[in-house]
Design a protein around this motif. Structure first.
Motif, short mmCIF file in Angstrom:
data_model
loop_
_atom_site.label_atom_id
_atom_site.label_comp_id
_atom_site.label_asym_id
_atom_site.label_seq_id
_atom_site.Cartn_x
_atom_site.Cartn_y
_atom_site.Cartn_z
N TYR A 1 0.84 -1.18 0.13
CA TYR A 1 -0.02 -0.06 -0.13
C TYR A 1 1.01 1.27 0.11
O TYR A 1 0.74 2.17 -0.77
N ILE A 2 1.77 1.17 0.90
CA ILE A 2 2.65 2.41 0.91
C ILE A 2 3.54 2.62 -0.15
O ILE A 2 3.74 3.77 -1.05
N LEU A 3 4.05 1.59 -0.97
CA LEU A 3 4.59 1.65 -2.22
C LEU A 3 3.94 2.60 -3.29
O LEU A 3 4.47 3.39 -4.22
N LYS A 4 2.76 2.55 -3.22
CA LYS A 4 1.83 3.13 -4.18
C LYS A 4 1.60 4.69 -3.80
O LYS A 4 1.26 5.47 -4.47
N ARG A 5 1.77 4.88 -2.29
CA ARG A 5 1.72 6.26 -1.86
C ARG A 5 3.08 6.77 -1.46
O ARG A 5 3.20 6.92 -0.11
N PRO A 6 4.05 6.94 -2.28
CA PRO A 6 5.42 7.37 -1.59
C PRO A 6 5.24 8.59 -0.95
O PRO A 6 6.18 8.86 -0.06
N GLN A 7 4.47 9.66 -1.68
CA GLN A 7 4.48 10.96 -0.74
C GLN A 7 4.23 10.83 0.84
O GLN A 7 4.61 11.66 1.47
N LEU A 8 3.58 9.89 1.23
CA LEU A 8 3.27 9.34 2.65
C LEU A 8 4.73 9.58 3.46
O LEU A 8 4.75 10.01 4.51
N ILE A 9 5.66 8.77 2.77
CA ILE A 9 6.61 8.44 3.48
C ILE A 9 7.81 9.65 3.38
O ILE A 9 8.35 10.16 4.07
N ILE A 10 7.53 10.35 2.07
CA ILE A 10 8.42 11.51 2.01
C ILE A 10 8.18 12.82 3.14
O ILE A 10 9.07 13.15 3.77
N LYS A 11 6.75 12.68 3.53
CA LYS A 11 6.15 13.89 4.51
C LYS A 11 6.85 13.27 5.93
O LYS A 11 7.26 13.96 6.45
N GLU A 12 7.10 11.89 6.08
CA GLU A 12 7.33 11.31 7.36
C GLU A 12 8.83 11.69 7.43
O GLU A 12 9.32 12.07 8.42
N LEU A 13 9.43 11.44 6.26
CA LEU A 13 11.04 11.55 6.12
C LEU A 13 11.30 13.11 6.68
O LEU A 13 12.42 13.41 7.23
N PHE A 14 10.51 13.98 6.13
CA PHE A 14 10.77 15.40 6.29
C PHE A 14 10.65 15.67 7.87
O PHE A 14 11.30 16.22 8.35
#
Ligand SMILES: Nc1ncnc2c1ncn2[C@@H]1O[C@H](COP(=O)(O)OP(=O)(O)OP(=O)(O)O)[C@@H](O)[C@H]1O
Ligand SMILES: [Mg+2]
Lengths: 269, 257
Positions: B35-48
């Motif tokens: 699921y996450i791989l389809k929404r990489p922007q979620l991880i980018i936000k957390e990385l920030f």
């Protein structure tokens, strides 16, 4: 298929052994109707909604939603059922890290593949229907309590669910927005052929828009009927509730407590 | 007697229960990776939020730790007339131990506590319930991105910590105390092994990252939905993370070096 979208049969529920929350509740929610659930604070109204949406599981009894027994449903079935229902939470439950636009677009993003233009239109329409056009860019922290609830209402309606559950949608609203929201609930129910479960304390509005009313007290259904039947009921608790009298069979206390009773002079320590 | 046995047993059984719950949570998070791989922007936000915003505290702490190492190392080594190995001393202590351990603990207090508080508040304000009712699994949408963001951030922050620490050590040793910079760097290059030291440092950091992130999201999810509940969970995140990192560090060091 039965004529009821939701059916509760002899449902009991407790969070833990110490305190039974719901005892032997039976309710029928027919397709296309507005059914109100009323009762004093803490009597278990929100708990009923949580059971219907599958957030908690009944200890005994049977709950049927859209023809499926959800007390025995697996997670996949529950998820499918949930896409058909919308719920307005008592305190709004807006996502605080998302703007108003993203809050309303959230279910659209998760469950549809609509393009941006269509989403913009839907969000604008939903905002207009709750009377808050142009608030797309605001964040939940910038909204008043009543505004937040109306945004949450817009979010719950985003996917035009078949069944809408409102947990006290009227508290904290001024008379004008209160009537607007009440009329909106009625309109949605009639125009979109939705079914509505309305948990509220507001007697006049309920009498006006509900098709059927369940009265709860202490985790039990103590009276039910159409608004007409309810308004002429002999039931003392219901009369007391409708007239807002302080004294009567409804006792506004959680559990009696020795020191409190002593303070009131009812008991000596 | 029964009470005594119960009171001794309860902490153990609740600890075992917690281990079980965390492993189940980890399992669910791993299952949400598609699921996450389809929404990489979620991880980018957390990385920030957890990574980028931790850069300053990690860099500054690393710099100071490096300076202290340089100062202490110089004084001690001088007594044995071997100040020339200061570069190795600073680099090895940072890369092997201080970098991964301190970065993970700093990460837990800067980002982990924030993750716990955010999840706890979302729970208290019924945001997670609301998501559930919209048939969106909060584990996939909220928990998994935060966890993965943490797991990616910690090793990178550790490398940053190491780098700043070495520069801090060099600043003290070479610029302030007058050690020859050629000796400082060449000694370091001789003694630091890429595989044995740097790769192991990254592995340590990765394992710490997994533990700290898991503790943070678990504490958030299991916090009581009240103000005190959230605050006590936040404290637990920092305390449990620090203990877990220090204990794990001992085990990992025993295996690695
Ligand atoms: N998570 C929980 N754990 C234990 N008990 C709970 C929990 N949530 C609610 N209760 C108890 O369940 C009872 C019913 O709560 P519920 O929220 O359904 O009341 P309500 O009818 O919605 O009241 P209100 O009108 O004030 O919203 C209350 O007595 C409350 O103490
Ligand atoms: Mg309620």
């Amino acid at each position: 298929m039965s004529e009821n979208i939701i059916e509760l049969k002899n449902v009991s529920f407790a969070y833990n052994e110490n305190k039974q929350i719901l005892t032997d509740i039976s309710m029928k929610i027919p397709y296309g109707k507005i059914v109100a659930i009323m009762g004093g604070s803490g009597c278990g109204k929100t708990t009923v909604l949580k059971l219907i949406s599958g957030q908690i599981k009944a200890n005994s009894g049977k709950i049927t939603a859209f023809g499926t027994d959800i007390t025995r449903a697996n997670n996949k079935t529950l998820e499918q059922i949930r896409t058909k229902l919308g719920m307005l939470f008592q305190f709004g439950a807006l996502f605080t890290d998302l703007s108003v636009y993203d809050n309303i677009a959230f279910p659209l993003n998760e469950h549809t593949k609509l393009n941006k233009t269509l989403k913009d239109i839907i969000v604008a329409m939903k905002l207009e229907s709750v009377g808050l056009s142009g608030t797309q860019e605001l964040f939940p922290s910038e909204l008043s309590g009543g505004m937040a609830r109306r945004i949450a209402l817009a979010r719950a309606m985003a996917l035009d669910p078949e069944l809408m559950m409102y947990d006290e949608p009227f508290t904290g609203l001024d008379p004008i927005s209160l009537n607007t929201i009440a009329m909106l609930i009625k309109k949605l129910n009639d125009n979109l052929k939705q079914t509505t479960i309305l948990v509220t304390h507001d007697i006049p509005i309920t009498m006006k828009i509900a098709d059927y009313i369940y009265f709860m007290s202490n985790g039990k259904v103590i009276a039910e009927g159409t608004p007409k039947e309810i308004s002429v009921t002999e039931n003392k608790s219901v009369q007391q509730f409708i007239n807002g009298e302080v004294n009567g069979p409804f006792a506004y206390k959680y559990n009696s407590n020795k020191s409190y009773d002593y303070y009131l002079g009812r008991e000596s320590i | 007697m029964k009470n005594l046995i119960q009171s001794i047993g309860r902490p153990f059984s609740s600890f075992i229960l917690m281990l079980g719950e965390t492993s189940m949570l980890l399992g669910k998070i791993i299952l949400s990776i598609p699921y996450i791989l389809k929404r990489p922007q979620l991880i980018i936000k957390e990385l920030f939020f957890s990574g980028v915003l931790s850069i300053v505290i990690i860099a500054v702490s690393g710099w100071f730790v490096g300076m202290v190492l340089g100062l202490q190392g110089y004084n001690t080594l001088q007594r044995f007339g071997s100040v020339s190995v200061l570069g190795s001393l600073v680099a090895l202590s940072l890369i092997r131990e201080l970098g991964p351990v301190l970065s993970a603990i700093l990460f837990a207090s800067r980002a982990g506590s924030g993750i716990t508080a955010e999840i706890g508040l979302m729970k208290a304000t019924e945001q997670l319930d609301a998501m559930n009712v919209m048939s969106v699994d909060p584990i996939k949408r909220i928990i998994a991105p935060k966890f993965i963001g943490g797991v990616i951030s910690v090793p990178i922050l550790t490398m940053l910590f190491n780098t700043c620490g070495i520069l801090g050590g060099k600043f003290v040793g070479v610029n302030l105390l007058g050690l020859d910079s050629g000796i400082f760097w060449s000694q370091m290059q001789d003694s630091v092994n890429f595989h044995a030291d740097i790769v192991n440092s990254i592995i340590k950091a990765l394992i710490f990252g997994i533990f700290v992130s898991l503790i943070s999201v678990y504490q958030g999810l299991s916090s009581k939905p009240t103000a005190e509940g959230v605050s006590s969970s936040t404290t637990k995140t920092v305390v449990h993370s620090a203990l877990a990192v220090l204990a794990l560090d001992f085990i990992l060091t025993a295996f690695m070096f």
